[in-house]
Design a protein around this motif. Structure first.
Motif: not given
Length: 283
Positions: A2-3, A37-40, A45-49, A71-72
């Motif tokens: 996921k990206m 917005k990207g941070l939220e 969504l917790k993408p891999d990349i 956080l991730e």
């Protein structure tokens, strides 16, 4: 895989989407034009990349990466920028961004960098799986299913890695090869042993052997730090500074060489040995 893309230029986003989809590099789960917005959405969504632009209004790519990393920690980052300042790129590396795509966007570069990130993630996943499997088995029984020729090929790969980081002629190089061969033959990782236990299989003086290995690995760290100072997107630097070492320690060594700190970078021998076995099997 996921990206997520964070980029303030819609044209760049569209180009990246086409490349990723055409080359089957992964699934784009989201995109945004600003860092806040990207941070939220990344946390949701917790993408891999995450492919992130360095300079954006509201929140820049470095700030975004630092906040998400806290956080991730498992998310990987690729910086997108036309900034050529080595100081700025170094700050990006410090924040947790380990790979770089320059503007204007080049399809071959995008494909190559994303594949490198995926290979790194697969390496970590495989090592974690191996460690988990052996922790569940009793005393890590030796597995002798590999043919001698295959093992010899892996050891030659280990030697190639050592040549790349400039330690093939160091006094502890044979010690590293001996341990790497043992780990390969028994299909184990260093998580099953202490360094003293590993060295004791080859010598009556394990402390001396450990010191030789540490000195040799440290030479490799210093060599990579010098490469990074000259060119921090050099393929050898990018590949091995986080695969064989902790990147933060490589950065400390780079700062020491520049005269910015009196601290030296430190070596994690277990990570170094596991990494050199992994890369040896790939070559």
């Amino acid at each position: 895989m996921k990206m997520y893309i964070v980029e303030d230029d819609d044209n760049i986003i569209n180009i990246l989407e086409r490349i990723i989809e055409d080359k089957n590099l992964g699934q784009i789960v989201g995109k945004s034009n600003d860092g806040k917005k990207g941070l939220e959405e990344i946390l949701l969504l917790k993408p891999d990349i995450v492919l992130v632009d360095l300079l954006m209004p509201g929140m820049d790519g470095i700030s975004l990466t630092r906040k998400v990393k806290a956080l991730e920690p498992n998310i990987q980052y690729i910086m997108i920028s036309q900034v050529s300042s080595k100081d700025m790129i170094a700050k990006a590396y410090e924040s947790g961004i380990e790979y770089y795509i320059s503007k204007p966007i080049n399809a071959i570069e995008v494909e190559t960098v994303i594949k490198k990130v995926k290979e790194k993630m697969n390496m970590k996943q495989k090592l974690d799986t191996i460690q988990s499997l052996f922790s569940e088995e009793s005393n890590g029984h030796e597995i002798k299913s590999k043919e001698k020729e295959e093992i010899d090929n892996y050891i030659e790969g280990v030697k190639q890695v050592m040549r790349k980081i400039g330690v093939a002629g160091e006094v502890g190089s044979q010690d590293i090869i001996d341990i790497a061969k043992y780990l390969i033959e028994t299909n184990q990782t260093t998580s099953n042993f202490t360094i003293k236990e590993l060295c004791s299989r080859f010598t009556d003086n394990p402390k001396t052997m450990e010191q030789r290995i540490r000195r040799t690995a440290t030479v490799g760290l210093i060599n990579l730090a010098n490469i990074g100072i000259e060119d921090n997107i050099n393929e050898i630097f990018v590949e091995y500074s986080n695969g064989l070492y902790n990147f933060e320690q490589v950065k400390i060594e780079m700062d020491y060489i520049r005269g910015k700190t009196k601290k030296r970078g430190r070596v994690n021998i277990k990570k170094f040995l596991d990494g050199i076995v992994y890369y040896g099997k790939r070559l």
